[in-house]
Scaffold this active site. Structure first.
Site, short mmCIF file in Angstrom:
data_model
loop_
_atom_site.label_atom_id
_atom_site.label_comp_id
_atom_site.label_asym_id
_atom_site.label_seq_id
_atom_site.Cartn_x
_atom_site.Cartn_y
_atom_site.Cartn_z
CE LYS A 1 -2.14 3.03 1.91
NZ LYS A 1 -2.01 4.43 1.43
CD GLU B 1 13.23 3.44 9.32
OE1 GLU B 1 13.33 2.78 8.27
OE2 GLU B 1 13.44 4.65 9.39
CB CYS C 1 12.84 8.56 9.66
SG CYS C 1 13.64 7.30 8.69
CD GLU D 1 9.81 12.48 12.80
OE1 GLU D 1 8.72 11.92 13.00
OE2 GLU D 1 10.78 11.88 12.28
O1 6UN Z 1 18.66 3.37 4.47
C1 6UN Z 1 17.74 2.63 4.80
O2 6UN Z 1 17.78 1.38 4.68
C2 6UN Z 1 16.52 3.21 5.35
O3 6UN Z 1 15.67 2.45 5.78
C3 6UN Z 1 16.34 4.64 5.36
C4 6UN Z 1 15.27 5.15 6.02
C5 6UN Z 1 14.96 6.53 5.95
C6 6UN Z 1 13.80 6.97 6.44
O4 6UN Z 1 13.34 8.19 6.33
#
Ligand code: 6UN
Length: 487
Positions: free
Chosen positions: A182, A258, A292, A391
Site C-alpha cells: 500500500k 521504523e 526519519c 519531530e
Molecule cells: O537506508 C535505509 O535502509 C533506510 O531504511 C532509510 C530510512 C529513511 C527513512 O526516512
C-alpha cells in the site's frame, strides 16, 4: 504503462494477481506535483474489496510456483528486478521527483540506485543463509528450517518511496513470502511501475500486489485488519504505527516498524569542523529534511559553538531551494500542502518559544506555486522547547551548546525517540563511550547515513519495533521451525 516523456506523470492503477486494474467502484483520486501543484494523473482509490482481492491472490500464490521455485532461481528473479530498476532508472527517478518534490539529482543518485541495490543485496544474501542444528548426545538431533511468514502487508512512506518499498519487498520476497503493498497516497507512481518490473523479472502472478488508497477506512486500514495477512511492515510516523498496532492486534500480526525520530547530531570541539559542516548540511536538509534519520537536534560543545553556527548559517544560505528538475537545486518542495503548513507552524512556534531564526524561517521569495520552505536554523531554544523535542520532518534544525559530556548525553537521551544519532569527535575513547551511552538504534561516528545493509537497522523507544537488514530482515520475514529427530 505510459513511460515518462514529458513532465507529466502516469495514471496509477492497482496491480492484483499480475494485472493492472481499476477500483471495483471505479473511484479515483488526483495525484498532484508538490513542486507546482499541477495534476500528475489519477490514482485508483482502493478499499476493502480491492484488499480482499489482493490478499486472496497473495494467499493462493504462496503455494504455487513461488513455493516450489528453487532458491537459486528465486535469487535470479530478485537480481533481475534490480537490473530492470537500473534499466528504467531515468524514468523511475523522474516519477519519484514528480511525486515527492525532491531534486532529480537525489532521485537519480540515491533513491533509485539504492532501490536496485536493495534487490541485488538480498539476491546475494539469501543464498548465504544458514540456520542452526544441535546434537543432543546420541539421543536426538535438532535442526531448524526457515519458512516464509506468509502474506505480508507493506505500508509505505512518502519520503523515500521506492528506496523504502524495496528495502522491505526485497527480503520479503527473498524469504518466499507474498506481498500486498500500500503506497503512500502522495507517492503512488514508482510503486505502480515496480509491480510490472517484478512481473517482467519472473515473479509469478499474485506474489506482488499493489493497492492504492488514502485516509481512514481505506486500503491501509483494510490491510492492517485483514485476518489473512500474517505480518505488517511499516515505515512512517509513530502515531500511525500505534493505529496499525491496534488494527493488527485482533489477528496477532507480526510487526516490523521504523518510525519517527528526533535525531541528535553531537559535535565535540575537537572534531574537524569543515568535515562536520559538509555532512551536517546533508544530515540537516537533504530531501527537504524529510528523512526519519535527519539530525534535527544539533548539540555543539561550547568552545566550537560560535564558529560552528557562523559557518553553518553561511553554508546554509548558499543552498538553492526550487524546481526539483532544475540544475543546481539543492532543496525541492515539501510533499504537500498539509505537511508544508505543519512545518511552517513549527517555525512560528519556535519564534513563540523564544528561538532565534538564524537563517530561513519561511517560504522563499519568487514562488507562485509549490510547497517550498527555506532551510531554517534555530538557536537559543530551551532544551524543553517543543521544537527541540518534537519531530518536525522538514528543513528545520535547532542548535544548542553544551559544556559537559554527561550533560549532552542526558539531554540527548531525554526523548521518547531513539532512532539514530551522529557523534563527531577525534577522541577515540570518547567516541566509543558516548556511542555506548546514547539511546538510539543506529549510531554514526564522524559520518551520517553511511549504510551497510548487513547491519541491524531500526529504532528504540517510540522510533520502532524490530530491526531490518541482513539476517535481521530474515528474522522478520521468515518463521524458524525446529525439528527434533530421535536417533
Ligand atoms: O537506508 C535505509 O535502509 C533506510 O531504511 C532509510 C530510512 C529513511 C527513512 O526516512
Amino acid at each position: 504503462m505510459k513511460t515518462i516523456t514529458t513532465a507529466t506523470g502516469i495514471d496509477c492503477r492497482h496491480f492484483i494477481n499480475g494485472q493492472y486494474m481499476d477500483s471495483i467502484n471505479n473511484k479515483t483520486f488526483v495525484n498532484t506535483n508538490p513542486a507546482n501543484e499541477e495534476v500528475l494523473g489519477t490514482v485508483a482509490e482502493g478499499g476493502e474489496e480491492e484488499i480482499n482481492l489482493a490478499v486472496t491472490a497473495a494467499r493462493r500464490a504462496l503455494n504455487g510456483r513461488w513455493k516450489t521455485m528453487p532458491l537459486t532461481e528465486r535469487s535470479k528473479v530478485l537480481r533481475k528486478i534490480g537490473d530492470l530498476i537500473l534499466e528504467r532508472k531515468d524514468e523511475l527517478a523522474r516519477l519519484e521527483s514528480l511525486d515527492t518534490g525532491k531534486p532529480i539529482w537525489l532521485s537519480s543518485t540515491i533513491d533509485i540506485p539504492r532501490a536496485a541495490y536493495n534487490f541485488h543485496f538480498f539476491a546475494d544474501y539469501m543464498t548465504t543463509m544458514g540456520t542452526e542444528a544441535y546434537q543432543h548426545d546420541d539421543v536426538a538431533i535438532n535442526y531448524a528450517v526457515r519458512k516464509p511468514v506468509g502474506v505480508v502487508g507493506l505500508i509505505n512512506p512518502w519520503n523515500l518511496p521506492m528506496l523504502l518499498l524495496t528495502w522491505k519487498l526485497a527480503p520479503c520476497l527473498a524469504a518466499g513470502n507474498t506481498a500486498v503493498m500500500k503506497p503512500a497516497e502522495w507517492t503512488p507512481m514508482t510503486a505502480t511501475v515496480l509491480a510490472e518490473i517484478c512481473k517482467e523479472a519472473g515473479v509469478p502472478d499474485g506474489v506482488v500486489n499493489v493497492v492504492h488508497g488514502f485516509g481512514p477506512n481505506s486500503a491501509g486500514a483494510a490491510l492492517t485488519e485483514h485476518p489473512d495477512v500474517d505480518a505488517i511492515t511499516f515505515t512512517g510516523e509513530t502515531s500511525t504505527g500505534t493505529a496499525i498496532m491496534k488494527a493488527a492486534a485482533n489477528s496477532l500480526k507480526k510487526l516490523s516498524y521504523e518510525l519517527g525520530g528526533k535525531n541528535p547530531n553531537i559535535i565535540f570541539a575537537d572534531s574537524d569542523l569543515d568535515e562536520v559542516l559538509e555532512t551536517t548540511i546533508k544530515s540537516s536538509f537533504i530531501n527537504q529534511g524529510e528523512v526519519c534519520l535527519c539530525g534535527s537536534r544539533i548539540y555543539v560543545e561550547r568552545p566550537a559553538y560560535d564558529e560552528f553556527v557562523e559557518k553553518f548559517v553561511a553554508k546554509t544560505k548558499e543552498l538553492v531551494v526550487g524546481d526539483p528538475f532544475k540544475e543546481g537545486t539543492n532543496i525541492g518542495a515539501m510533499i504537500g500542502k498539509e505537511h508544508y503548513d505543519r512545518v511552517l507552524g513549527y517555525i512560528d512556534l519556535a519564534r513563540e518559544e523564544g528561538g532565534t531564526i538564524r537563517t530561513g524561517g519561511g517560504r522563499p521569495e519568487g514562488f507562485e506555486k509549490g510547497y517550498y520552505i527555506e532551510p531554517t536554523i534555530i538557536t537559543d531554544l530551551d532544551r524543553n522547547a517543543r521544537c527541540v523535542r518534537e519531530e518536525i520532518f522538514g528543513p528545520v534544525v535547532t542548535v544548542i551548546p553544551f559544556d559537559l559530556e554527561d550533560e549532552v548525553i542526558a539531554q540527548v537521551n531525554d526523548s521518547h525517540y531513539g532512532l539514530s544519532a551522529s557523534i563527531w569527535t577525534n577522541d577515540l575513547r570518547r567516541a566509543h563511550r558516548v556511542a555506548n551511552e546514547v539511546e538510539a538504534g543506529i549510531i554514526w561516528v564522524n559520518t551520517w547515513f553511511l549504510r551497510d545493509l548487513r547491519t541491524p537497522f531500526g529504532g528504540l523507544k517510540q522510533s520502532g519495533i524490530g530491526r531490518e537488514g541482513g539476517m535481521h530482515s530474515f528474522e522478520f520475514y521468515s518463521e524458524l521451525k525446529n525439528i527434533c529427530i530421535k536417533l
